[in-house]
Design a protein around this motif. Structure first.
Motif, mmCIF file in Angstrom:
data_model
loop_
_atom_site.group_PDB
_atom_site.id
_atom_site.type_symbol
_atom_site.label_atom_id
_atom_site.label_comp_id
_atom_site.label_asym_id
_atom_site.label_seq_id
_atom_site.Cartn_x
_atom_site.Cartn_y
_atom_site.Cartn_z
ATOM 1 N N LYS A 47 5.457 6.561 -7.272
ATOM 2 C CA LYS A 47 4.682 6.557 -6.032
ATOM 3 C C LYS A 47 3.913 5.244 -6.026
ATOM 4 C CE LYS A 47 4.478 11.515 -5.472
ATOM 5 N NZ LYS A 47 5.681 11.497 -4.635
ATOM 6 N N ALA A 48 4.449 4.257 -5.313
ATOM 7 C CA ALA A 48 3.853 2.919 -5.355
ATOM 8 C C ALA A 48 4.035 2.217 -4.022
ATOM 9 C CB ALA A 48 4.507 2.083 -6.461
ATOM 10 N N GLY A 49 3.131 1.275 -3.765
ATOM 11 C CA GLY A 49 3.215 0.509 -2.528
ATOM 12 C C GLY A 49 4.501 -0.295 -2.459
ATOM 13 N N SER A 50 4.948 -0.809 -3.610
ATOM 14 C CA SER A 50 6.184 -1.607 -3.601
ATOM 15 C C SER A 50 7.367 -0.734 -3.196
ATOM 16 C CB SER A 50 6.426 -2.240 -4.983
ATOM 17 O OG SER A 50 6.568 -1.236 -5.962
ATOM 18 N N VAL A 51 7.383 0.484 -3.712
ATOM 19 C CA VAL A 51 8.450 1.432 -3.354
ATOM 20 C C VAL A 51 8.408 1.689 -1.847
ATOM 21 C CG1 VAL A 51 9.084 3.885 -3.568
ATOM 22 C CG2 VAL A 51 8.534 2.560 -5.616
ATOM 23 N N GLY A 87 -1.113 4.769 6.758
ATOM 24 C CA GLY A 87 -1.412 3.983 5.562
ATOM 25 C C GLY A 87 -0.326 2.926 5.393
ATOM 26 N N THR A 88 0.004 2.617 4.149
ATOM 27 C CA THR A 88 0.982 1.562 3.870
ATOM 28 C C THR A 88 2.316 1.852 4.565
ATOM 29 O OG1 THR A 88 -0.026 1.383 1.679
ATOM 30 C CG2 THR A 88 2.070 0.249 2.008
ATOM 31 N N GLY A 89 2.864 3.046 4.297
ATOM 32 C CA GLY A 89 4.213 3.365 4.790
ATOM 33 C C GLY A 89 4.254 3.556 6.293
ATOM 34 N N GLY A 90 3.286 4.315 6.842
ATOM 35 C CA GLY A 90 3.284 4.580 8.276
ATOM 36 C C GLY A 90 3.112 3.296 9.070
ATOM 37 N N GLY A 122 7.298 6.648 1.273
ATOM 38 C CA GLY A 122 6.102 6.477 0.440
ATOM 39 C C GLY A 122 5.787 7.668 -0.435
ATOM 40 N N ASP A 123 4.490 7.795 -0.736
ATOM 41 C CA ASP A 123 4.040 8.789 -1.715
ATOM 42 C C ASP A 123 4.327 10.220 -1.281
ATOM 43 O OD1 ASP A 123 3.046 6.574 -3.009
ATOM 44 O OD2 ASP A 123 0.940 6.978 -2.532
ATOM 45 N N ALA A 124 4.481 10.442 0.024
ATOM 46 C CA ALA A 124 4.731 11.803 0.514
ATOM 47 C C ALA A 124 6.100 12.320 0.085
ATOM 48 C CB ALA A 124 4.644 11.832 2.045
ATOM 49 N N PRO A 164 -9.692 -2.021 9.670
ATOM 50 C CA PRO A 164 -9.437 -0.954 10.654
ATOM 51 C C PRO A 164 -7.938 -0.667 10.776
ATOM 52 C CG PRO A 164 -10.709 -2.776 11.613
ATOM 53 C CD PRO A 164 -10.239 -3.236 10.282
ATOM 54 N N ARG A 165 -7.603 0.621 10.742
ATOM 55 C CA ARG A 165 -6.191 1.029 10.761
ATOM 56 C C ARG A 165 -5.443 0.569 12.008
ATOM 57 N NH1 ARG A 165 -4.948 4.244 6.925
ATOM 58 N NH2 ARG A 165 -6.562 5.680 6.326
ATOM 59 N N ASP A 166 -6.064 0.833 13.178
ATOM 60 C CA ASP A 166 -5.342 0.562 14.431
ATOM 61 C C ASP A 166 -5.075 -0.933 14.607
ATOM 62 O OD1 ASP A 166 -8.116 0.618 14.486
ATOM 63 O OD2 ASP A 166 -8.201 0.761 16.668
ATOM 64 N N PRO A 207 -6.596 14.652 12.367
ATOM 65 C CA PRO A 207 -5.834 15.264 11.273
ATOM 66 C C PRO A 207 -4.621 16.021 11.836
ATOM 67 C CG PRO A 207 -8.181 15.847 11.169
ATOM 68 C CD PRO A 207 -7.956 15.193 12.498
ATOM 69 N N VAL A 208 -3.526 15.980 11.090
ATOM 70 C CA VAL A 208 -2.345 16.768 11.469
ATOM 71 C C VAL A 208 -2.607 18.207 11.038
ATOM 72 C CG1 VAL A 208 0.131 17.105 11.055
ATOM 73 C CG2 VAL A 208 -0.832 14.785 11.106
ATOM 74 N N ASP A 209 -2.334 19.140 11.929
ATOM 75 C CA ASP A 209 -2.528 20.545 11.562
ATOM 76 C C ASP A 209 -1.241 21.147 11.009
ATOM 77 O OD1 ASP A 209 -3.819 23.057 11.361
ATOM 78 O OD2 ASP A 209 -2.719 23.661 13.150
ATOM 79 N N VAL A 245 -0.202 8.718 13.807
ATOM 80 C CA VAL A 245 -1.349 9.641 13.725
ATOM 81 C C VAL A 245 -1.994 9.487 12.357
ATOM 82 C CG1 VAL A 245 -2.059 12.070 13.794
ATOM 83 C CG2 VAL A 245 -0.077 11.319 15.131
ATOM 84 N N ASP A 246 -3.302 9.326 12.309
ATOM 85 C CA ASP A 246 -3.997 9.348 11.013
ATOM 86 C C ASP A 246 -5.335 10.048 11.177
ATOM 87 O OD1 ASP A 246 -3.463 7.528 8.211
ATOM 88 O OD2 ASP A 246 -5.442 8.454 8.450
ATOM 89 N N GLN A 247 -5.795 10.626 10.058
ATOM 90 C CA GLN A 247 -7.040 11.395 10.121
ATOM 91 C C GLN A 247 -8.283 10.512 10.170
ATOM 92 O OE1 GLN A 247 -6.468 13.704 6.621
ATOM 93 N NE2 GLN A 247 -6.653 11.981 5.240
ATOM 94 N N ASP A 248 -8.141 9.227 9.794
ATOM 95 C CA ASP A 248 -9.321 8.351 9.871
ATOM 96 C C ASP A 248 -8.900 6.927 10.227
ATOM 97 O OD1 ASP A 248 -8.696 6.792 7.499
ATOM 98 O OD2 ASP A 248 -9.260 8.539 6.328
ATOM 99 N N TYR A 251 -6.874 -0.993 1.068
ATOM 100 C CA TYR A 251 -5.878 -1.661 0.222
ATOM 101 C C TYR A 251 -6.053 -1.052 -1.172
ATOM 102 C CZ TYR A 251 -3.698 -5.344 -2.570
ATOM 103 O OH TYR A 251 -2.916 -6.023 -3.469
ATOM 104 N N GLN A 252 -5.236 -0.034 -1.475
ATOM 105 C CA GLN A 252 -5.507 0.778 -2.672
ATOM 106 C C GLN A 252 -5.379 0.020 -4.005
ATOM 107 O OE1 GLN A 252 -3.918 4.921 -2.362
ATOM 108 N NE2 GLN A 252 -3.534 4.434 -0.241
ATOM 109 N N PRO A 253 -4.464 -0.962 -4.127
ATOM 110 C CA PRO A 253 -4.459 -1.705 -5.395
ATOM 111 C C PRO A 253 -5.818 -2.355 -5.695
ATOM 112 C CG PRO A 253 -2.427 -2.112 -4.205
ATOM 113 C CD PRO A 253 -3.327 -1.326 -3.278
#
Ligand SMILES: Cc1cc2nc3c(=O)[nH]c(=O)nc-3n(C[C@H](O)[C@H](O)[C@H](O)COP(=O)(O)OP(=O)(O)OC[C@H]3O[C@@H](n4cnc5c(N)ncnc54)[C@H](O)[C@@H]3O)c2cc1C
Length: 417
Positions: free
Chosen positions: A299-303, A10-13, A290-292, A62-64, A77-79, A34-37, A42-44
Motif C-alpha cells: 500500500k504505497a503512493g508509488s503503487v 487523496g493520491t489515487g482519486g 491505491g490503498d483501498a 486544499p483538495r479541490d 462522507p460516503v455512506d 467525493v471526499d470527506q474533507d 502529502y503523507q510521505p
C-alpha cells in the motif's frame, strides 16, 4: 454523457480524475470526486514532522485545488454504495448515479482495535505519526525526550508504506545523535513479521542497517495490548516489551462505508480486484486504486501512481465496450530514509523482489544501497507529487511497468510475492 464517480480525493482519486480528464477532455464524460474533507496531506511528509524536518502546513494543500477544471468535487462522507442500482449515497442523503465507479478511499487507521492503545498514555507516551495530529504531537514529545526506551511498533499488516516505521526508527537514531542524547536511548523495532521487512533480500539489507545503528529488532511480536501507564507492549503469546515512549503504527482497515455496501469489500473493508486490470471482483463497472484495493502489492503512493495509468486506460476501454488490455505488473518503489542525509531505494513488482542495480536505468539511482542521491530524491519527490503525479502528467521515460534495465535480475526473479 457517461458518469464516472470517484470515491476519495487523496493520491489515487486525484490522479485518476486528472488523468481521465486529460484523456477525455470533451463533455462526453462527467467526472465527480467525493471526499470527506478538504485537506490533502502529502503523507510521505508525515515521517519528517516528528523530527522538525517538515511542518504540518508544508505538507497540506486544499483538495479541490489539485483537480483540473471540469471535475466536480463534493465534500461529503460516503455512506454506502449500492451495486444493484449503480449508485452511491452520501452522508447528507445525496444520491449519485454512475456508469463507472472508482474506489479510492484508501486505508483507515484503527487504533481502537488494539486493547489499551487509546488508553491513558495515548498522545502522552504513546503516539502514531501516521496522521497529522499524531505526527505534530510526537514532534513536541520528541523535542523534550531526554532518554529511555523508545519502541517503534507495527501492530499488524497490511499497513501503508511498510517501510515508514523502519525509516522512523533510523531517523530517530540520527535525530538523537544530533541532539547528543543517543547514548541515553535504547531504540527497539517491534514487528509482527519474521524479519525487518516482507521481502527477503530487502529484509536482510534493512536488518543489517538496524544492527549497525544499534537498533534492536524484535520479530513475530503480535501486539495484543498497549499499557501506557506501565509502559508495556504485550503480545498475544504473553511476551512483553517495556517502553518510555512508544511510536505505534495502528491496525489498518478499509473505509467504513465499504462494510455497509453489500458485496463490495472483504473482512477488513478492502476491495478485492483483479491484480492486473484493477477491475473489482464485485462488479465489472467498479474499479479500485491505491490503498483501498486488496491486491498482493504494497500500500504505497508509488503503487497508486503506477496503477493510475492502467486504471484510466481500462476505464476508457470499459466505457467503449472494449476488452480491458492494460495490465498492472505490481510495480512498487520506495525511498527508505536511513538517517545522516542518506536513503536506500527499492524497486519491485508482483514477480520480482527488490534487487541491486540502478533505477530507472543503468545510470539511475542506486538500488538497495545507501546514498545521498537517494536522500535528495526523497526530498525532491514532494515537488513531483504536487506538480507531476497528482495533476496526472506523464514523466518522460517512466511508465507504470517495472524497468528491467540496470538491474541484477537473474538470481531473484519469481521470488517477489
Ligand atoms: C507516514 C506515511 C509515510 C508514507 N510514505 C510513503 C512513501 O515514502 N512513498 C510512498 O509511495 N507512499 C508512502 N505512503 C503511502 C501513501 O501515502 C499512500 O499509499 C497513498 O496516499 C495511497 O493513496 P490512496 O488514494 O489510496 O489513499 P489516500 O491518499 O489516503 O486517500 C484516500 C482518501 O479517501 C478519503 N475517504 C476515506 N473514507 C472516506 C469516506 N467514507 N467518504 C469520503 N471520503 C473518504 C480520505 O479522506 C482520503 O482523502 C506513506 C503513508 C504514510 C501514512
Amino acid at each position: 454523457m457517461r458518469r464516472v464517480v470517484i470515491l476519495g480525493g487523496g493520491t489515487g482519486g486525484t490522479l485518476a480524475a486528472n488523468r481521465l480528464r486529460r484523456r477525455h477532455p470533451g463533455r462526453e464524460l462527467e467526472i465527480t470526486v467525493v471526499d470527506q474533507d478538504r485537506a490533502h496531506v502529502y503523507q510521505p511528509g508525515l515521517l519528517f514532522v516528528p523530527f522538525g524536518l517538515a511542518t504540518p502546513e508544508e505538507i497540506v494543500r486544499p483538495r479541490d485545488r489539485q483537480l483540473l477544471g471540469g471535475i466536480a468535487f463534493l465534500e461529503q462522507p460516503v455512506d454506502r454504495v449500492d451495486l444493484g442500482t449503480d449508485s452511491v449515497r452520501l452522508a447528507d442523503g445525496t444520491e449519485l448515479a454512475y456508469d463507472v465507479l472508482v474506489v479510492a478511499t484508501g486505508a483507515r487507521l484503527l487504533p481502537g482495535e488494539t486493547e489499551g492503545l487509546l488508553g491513558p498514555g495515548w498522545m502522552r507516551d504513546v503516539f502514531t505519526f501516521y496522521d497529522l495530529a499524531g505526527a505534530a504531537a510526537l514532534a513536541a514529545r520528541l523535542a523534550t525526550f531526554e532518554g529511555g526506551r523508545l519502541v517503534v511498533n507495527v501492530i499488524d499488516m497490511p499497513i501503508k508504506c511498510p517501510v515508514a516505521p523502519l525509516e522512523f526508527a533510523m531517523l530517530a537514531d540520527w535525530f538523537l545523535e544530533e541532539r547528543g542524547t543517543r547514548d541515553r536511548v535504547e531504540i527497539t523495532y517491534v514487528t509482527p513479521l519474521d524479519a525487518a521487512f516482507t521481502k527477503p533480500v530487502a529484509a536482510r539489507a534493512l536488518a543489517g542497517l538496524l544492527d549497525e545503528k544499534g537498533i534492536e529488532l524484535v520479530t513475530e511480536f503480535n501486539t495484543g495490548q498497549v499499557d501506557g501507564e506501565s509502559g508495556t507492549l504485550t503480545s498475544f503469546d504473553g511476551r512483553e516489551v517495556p517502553f518510555d515512549l512508544a511510536v505505534v503504527v495502528p491496525l489498518h482497515g478499509g473505509a467504513e462505508y465499504v462494510g455497509r455496501s453489500p458485496g463490495l469489500g472483504d473482512d477488513l473493508d478492502f476491495v478485492p480486484a483483479d491484480p492486473r486490470t484493477l477491475q473489482s471482483t464485485a462488479k465489472p463497472n467498479v474499479f479500485v486504486i491505491g490503498d483501498a484495493a486488496s491486491v498482493p502489492t504494497s500500500k504505497a503512493g508509488s503503487v497508486t501512481h503506477f496503477e493510475g495509468e492502467v486504471l484510466v486506460e481500462n476505464v476508457g476501454r470499459f466505457l467503449a465496450g472494449e476488452p480491458l488490455d492494460a495490465e498492472y505488473d505490481g510495480h512498487a518503489n520506495c525511498f527508505i530514509e536511513t538517517g545522516f542525509h542518506k536513503a536506500l531505494m527499492i524497486d519491485f513488482n508482483y514477480d520480482t523482489e527488490p534487487v541491486g542495480g540502478h533505477y530507472p536505468g543503468p545510470v539511475g539511482l542506486p538500488l538497495l544501497k545507501e546514498s545521498r542521491l537517494n536522500h535528495l530524491g526523497k526530498l525532491m519527490f514532494q515537488w513531483f507529487y504536487w506538480h507531476t503525479l497528482l495533476p496526472g502528467r506523464d514523466l518522460p521515460g517512466l511508465g507504470p511497468d517495472m524497468p528491467t534495465a540496470g538491474k541484477s535480475l537473474a538470481r531473484n526473479r519469481g521470488a517477489g510475492r
